[in-house]
Design an enzyme around this catalytic site. Structure first.
Site, short mmCIF file in Angstrom:
data_model
loop_
_atom_site.label_atom_id
_atom_site.label_comp_id
_atom_site.label_asym_id
_atom_site.label_seq_id
_atom_site.Cartn_x
_atom_site.Cartn_y
_atom_site.Cartn_z
N CYS A 4 -5.45 -2.86 2.81
CA CYS A 4 -5.15 -2.77 4.24
C CYS A 4 -6.38 -2.90 5.16
O CYS A 4 -6.87 -3.99 5.41
CB CYS A 4 -4.39 -1.47 4.51
SG CYS A 4 -3.44 -1.48 6.05
N LYS A 48 -9.68 2.65 -2.03
CA LYS A 48 -9.86 2.04 -0.71
C LYS A 48 -11.19 2.46 -0.10
O LYS A 48 -11.47 3.64 0.06
CB LYS A 48 -8.70 2.45 0.19
CG LYS A 48 -8.69 1.80 1.57
CD LYS A 48 -7.45 2.28 2.33
CE LYS A 48 -7.34 1.64 3.70
NZ LYS A 48 -6.14 2.16 4.42
N GLU A 55 0.84 -1.19 0.00
CA GLU A 55 0.00 0.00 0.00
C GLU A 55 0.89 1.25 0.00
O GLU A 55 1.94 1.29 0.63
CB GLU A 55 -0.87 0.00 1.26
CG GLU A 55 -1.74 1.23 1.44
CD GLU A 55 -2.49 1.24 2.77
OE1 GLU A 55 -3.51 1.94 2.88
OE2 GLU A 55 -2.05 0.53 3.71
#
Length: 259
Positions: free
Chosen positions: A144, A110, A44
């Protein structure tokens, strides 16, 4: 369509808020991969570390990092994925890019911004789940903190690979290890997580713990913790079909629609 997919997991330290140096470092790591591979996975925010200062590192969809990824993907005849900071329509996004060898781009913003670090204040959350179709494989790429939310990753469309890129800190690494394995088991899918190592600009420590799990939750890799490493794993279609047909757990899954 390929019956096997060779994936290179690159666990690396990151130079804080320095895209140019990070590109140089990853060029060297990718160039050191001598065998033929199909997909390269980076962490990431691999050009900057997990920064809440997007104005210092943000790029556009025609910026240097995407051009660099496209050139490397073409050179290695391999797709490359990882997330960077993108500025678009007056917003900043933690955007995972999936670059095909042809130069084609798929991307995922995300969804679950990390409120504990104030990510929701610096970045616009995404709203669309995607499935990447590549060489006959269906890949679901996430970022994540998304790992903590199983509803978002639920395998309702029979994808083959669940993929997470991360800057997951050492202090909470037990959750990372446990949830990667759980996502593989509950979705009967290969689950891959690539995390960083080292110390970031906020003095947060990262131990890596990158890994890959098969559809039964068995660990496939031997990536060491606390150090940079590159490991190539081979995913097999017959492994997925064998156990999905034999056990049939996905046939009993609950059906739902996200709103």
């Amino acid at each position: 369509m390929k019956s096997e997919l060779k994936v290179a997991l690159i666990q690396s330290n990151l130079v804080w808020e320095n895209p140019e140096q990070n590109r140089i470092n990853f060029t060297n790591k990718i160039s050191a991969i001598l065998e033929s591979i199909d997909l390269i996975v980076l962490p990431e925010m691999f050009t900057s570390g997990f920064t809440m200062n997007p104005t210092t590192v943000a790029e556009t969809m025609t910026g240097d990092t995407i051009s660099w990824m496209q050139k490397l993907a073409n050179l290695k005849k391999s797709a490359i994925t990882g997330s960077i900071v993108i500025e678009e329509n007056d917003h900043y996004y933690n955007r995972l890019l999936f670059i095909f060898p042809s130069g084609k781009i798929d991307y995922y913003d995300k969804k679950h911004t990390f409120t504990l670090a104030g990510e929701h204040k610096a970045y616009q959350a995404g709203s669309n789940l995607i499935t990447v179709s590549y060489l006959g494989w269906k890949i679901c790429p996430l970022v994540c903190y998304d790992l903590r939310f199983p509803v978002w990753s639920r395998n309702t469309n029979d994808y083959d690979v669940l993929l997470y890129v991360a800057n997951w800190p050492k202090i909470r690494i037990a959750a990372w290890d446990t949830l990667l394995k759980a996502r593989a088991i509950e979705n009967m899918t290969y689950c891959i997580g690539v995390n960083r190592v080292g110390l970031d600009g906020n003095k947060h420590e990262y131990s890596g713990n990158s890994g890959a799990y098969d559809v039964l939750g068995k660990r496939m890799d031997t990536i060491p913790t606390e150090q940079e490493a590159t490991e190539i794993i081979t995913l097999k279609k017959k492994h997925i079909s064998k156990y999905r047909e034999k056990l049939g757990f996905l046939k009993d899954r609950d059906l739902f629609t996200l709103k």
